[in-house]
Design a protein around this motif. Structure first.
Motif, PDB file in Angstrom:
ATOM      1  N   TRP A  26       0.837  -1.204   0.000  1.00 16.20           N
ATOM      2  CA  TRP A  26       0.000   0.000   0.000  1.00 16.20           C
ATOM      3  C   TRP A  26       0.867   1.248   0.000  1.00 16.20           C
ATOM      4  N   ARG A  27       1.926   1.245   0.794  1.00 18.78           N
ATOM      5  CA  ARG A  27       2.846   2.389   0.840  1.00 18.78           C
ATOM      6  C   ARG A  27       3.566   2.576  -0.499  1.00 18.78           C
ATOM      7  N   ALA A  28       3.736   1.468  -1.235  1.00 15.30           N
ATOM      8  CA  ALA A  28       4.388   1.541  -2.544  1.00 15.30           C
ATOM      9  C   ALA A  28       3.415   1.938  -3.655  1.00 15.30           C
ATOM     10  N   GLY A  29       2.120   2.061  -3.316  1.00 14.57           N
ATOM     11  CA  GLY A  29       1.157   2.543  -4.305  1.00 14.57           C
ATOM     12  C   GLY A  29       0.073   1.566  -4.712  1.00 14.57           C
ATOM     13  N   LEU A  30       0.025   0.376  -4.133  1.00 16.90           N
ATOM     14  CA  LEU A  30      -1.024  -0.591  -4.478  1.00 16.90           C
ATOM     15  C   LEU A  30      -2.357  -0.112  -3.917  1.00 16.90           C
ATOM     16  N   THR A  31      -3.345   0.056  -4.773  1.00 21.79           N
ATOM     17  CA  THR A  31      -4.673   0.482  -4.316  1.00 21.79           C
ATOM     18  C   THR A  31      -5.720  -0.601  -4.531  1.00 21.79           C
ATOM     19  N   ARG A  32      -5.486  -1.502  -5.482  1.00 17.55           N
ATOM     20  CA  ARG A  32      -6.416  -2.598  -5.756  1.00 17.55           C
ATOM     21  C   ARG A  32      -5.687  -3.924  -5.577  1.00 17.55           C
ATOM     22  N   SER A  33      -6.336  -4.838  -4.889  1.00 15.90           N
ATOM     23  CA  SER A  33      -5.752  -6.142  -4.622  1.00 15.90           C
ATOM     24  C   SER A  33      -6.531  -7.218  -5.363  1.00 15.90           C
ATOM     25  N   ARG A  34      -5.913  -8.356  -5.562  1.00 18.90           N
ATOM     26  CA  ARG A  34      -6.629  -9.500  -6.132  1.00 18.90           C
ATOM     27  C   ARG A  34      -7.424 -10.221  -5.061  1.00 18.90           C
ATOM     28  N   CYS A  35      -7.266  -9.790  -3.816  1.00 19.29           N
ATOM     29  CA  CYS A  35      -8.046 -10.338  -2.708  1.00 19.29           C
ATOM     30  C   CYS A  35      -9.524 -10.046  -2.959  1.00 19.29           C
TER      31      CYS A  35
ATOM     32  N   LEU B  88     -11.685  -8.699  -1.212  1.00 19.80           N
ATOM     33  CA  LEU B  88     -12.093  -7.380  -0.725  1.00 19.80           C
ATOM     34  C   LEU B  88     -11.711  -6.258  -1.689  1.00 19.80           C
ATOM     35  N   ARG B  89     -10.769  -6.500  -2.572  1.00 20.33           N
ATOM     36  CA  ARG B  89     -10.305  -5.587  -3.629  1.00 20.33           C
ATOM     37  C   ARG B  89      -9.547  -4.368  -3.112  1.00 20.33           C
ATOM     38  N   ASP B  90     -10.149  -3.527  -2.308  1.00 19.18           N
ATOM     39  CA  ASP B  90      -9.506  -2.297  -1.835  1.00 19.18           C
ATOM     40  C   ASP B  90      -8.436  -2.660  -0.802  1.00 19.18           C
ATOM     41  N   THR B  91      -7.228  -2.174  -1.008  1.00 22.59           N
ATOM     42  CA  THR B  91      -6.111  -2.511  -0.122  1.00 22.59           C
ATOM     43  C   THR B  91      -6.391  -2.080   1.314  1.00 22.59           C
ATOM     44  N   ARG B  92      -7.064  -0.955   1.492  1.00 29.00           N
ATOM     45  CA  ARG B  92      -7.374  -0.500   2.860  1.00 29.00           C
ATOM     46  C   ARG B  92      -8.313  -1.461   3.567  1.00 29.00           C
ATOM     47  N   LEU B  93      -9.273  -2.035   2.835  1.00 25.42           N
ATOM     48  CA  LEU B  93     -10.171  -3.026   3.441  1.00 25.42           C
ATOM     49  C   LEU B  93      -9.411  -4.301   3.810  1.00 25.42           C
ATOM     50  N   VAL B  94      -8.468  -4.690   2.962  1.00 24.46           N
ATOM     51  CA  VAL B  94      -7.649  -5.868   3.264  1.00 24.46           C
ATOM     52  C   VAL B  94      -6.821  -5.608   4.521  1.00 24.46           C
ATOM     53  N   LEU B  95      -6.256  -4.414   4.626  1.00 23.89           N
ATOM     54  CA  LEU B  95      -5.487  -4.063   5.833  1.00 23.89           C
ATOM     55  C   LEU B  95      -6.372  -4.095   7.079  1.00 23.89           C
ATOM     56  N   LEU B  96      -7.583  -3.568   6.978  1.00 27.00           N
ATOM     57  CA  LEU B  96      -8.514  -3.590   8.115  1.00 27.00           C
ATOM     58  C   LEU B  96      -8.845  -5.023   8.500  1.00 27.00           C
ATOM     59  N   TYR B  97      -9.143  -5.842   7.509  1.00 27.32           N
ATOM     60  CA  TYR B  97      -9.467  -7.251   7.745  1.00 27.32           C
ATOM     61  C   TYR B  97      -8.312  -7.979   8.429  1.00 27.32           C
ATOM     62  N   LEU B  98      -7.110  -7.832   7.893  1.00 31.51           N
ATOM     63  CA  LEU B  98      -5.950  -8.512   8.475  1.00 31.51           C
ATOM     64  C   LEU B  98      -5.616  -7.962   9.856  1.00 31.51           C
ATOM     65  N   GLY B  99      -5.833  -6.658  10.051  1.00 34.50           N
ATOM     66  CA  GLY B  99      -5.620  -6.071  11.380  1.00 34.50           C
ATOM     67  C   GLY B  99      -6.581  -6.651  12.405  1.00 34.50           C
ATOM     68  N   LEU B 100      -7.848  -6.798  12.021  1.00 39.98           N
ATOM     69  CA  LEU B 100      -8.831  -7.402  12.932  1.00 39.98           C
ATOM     70  C   LEU B 100      -8.491  -8.857  13.234  1.00 39.98           C
ATOM     71  N   LEU B 101      -8.030  -9.580  12.218  1.00 43.94           N
ATOM     72  CA  LEU B 101      -7.611 -10.966  12.449  1.00 43.94           C
ATOM     73  C   LEU B 101      -6.415 -11.032  13.394  1.00 43.94           C
ATOM     74  N   ALA B 102      -5.478 -10.104  13.254  1.00 36.38           N
ATOM     75  CA  ALA B 102      -4.311 -10.085  14.139  1.00 36.38           C
ATOM     76  C   ALA B 102      -4.734  -9.801  15.572  1.00 36.38           C
ATOM     77  N   VAL B 103      -5.661  -8.866  15.766  1.00 37.41           N
ATOM     78  CA  VAL B 103      -6.163  -8.563  17.120  1.00 37.41           C
ATOM     79  C   VAL B 103      -6.866  -9.787  17.703  1.00 37.41           C
ATOM     80  N   ALA B 104      -7.704 -10.445  16.888  1.00 43.54           N
ATOM     81  CA  ALA B 104      -8.381 -11.657  17.358  1.00 43.54           C
ATOM     82  C   ALA B 104      -7.370 -12.755  17.688  1.00 43.54           C
TER      83      ALA B 104
END
Length: 120
Positions: free
Chosen positions: A77-86, A88-104
């Motif tokens: 994301w810091r390098a400029g990726l805005t769309r993911s093949r995940c 969820l598509r949006d890199t920010r949503l993927v980060l939120l999802y993975l962050g929530l999984l890490a907290v859990a």
């Protein structure tokens, strides 16, 4: 057309690319599989291994995999990726999802450790 003329024409056209490489050589050289060959279900093996680690290590595995994924997506994301093949598509949503999984995973690891200590 005579047999000799047909043979000369075939030789002039040259061999088909598939005739130059045997199936064994194609697999050894990491070339795409020949047409008609079955697909290698490598992803299923990878998924099974990840699930095995998750089952064996419980919430600690979730924490580790989520943290690794979060850091990889953060860098992308810091390098400029805005769309993911995940999905969820949006890199920010993927980060939120993975962050929530890490907290859990962290919460589950704490609970798991407390439960394990209580049993000893």
């Amino acid at each position: 057309m005579s047999e000799q003329e047909a043979a000369a024409e075939r030789i002039a056209r040259g061999p088909a690319p598939g005739d130059l490489v045997s199936h064994r050589d194609a697999a050894r050289n990491d070339d795409p599989a020949p047409t008609g060959a079955p697909d290698d279900p490598l992803r299923l093996c990878i998924f099974a291994t990840i699930v095995l680690l998750g089952w064996a290590l419980g919430p600690l595995a979730l924490l580790v995999f989520a943290a690794i994924g979060f850091l990889a997506y953060w860098r992308a994301w810091r390098a400029g990726l805005t769309r993911s093949r995940c999905w969820l598509r949006d890199t920010r949503l993927v980060l939120l999802y993975l962050g929530l999984l890490a907290v859990a995973g962290a919460a589950g690891t704490v609970i798991w450790t407390i439960d394990l200590a209580a049993r000893l």
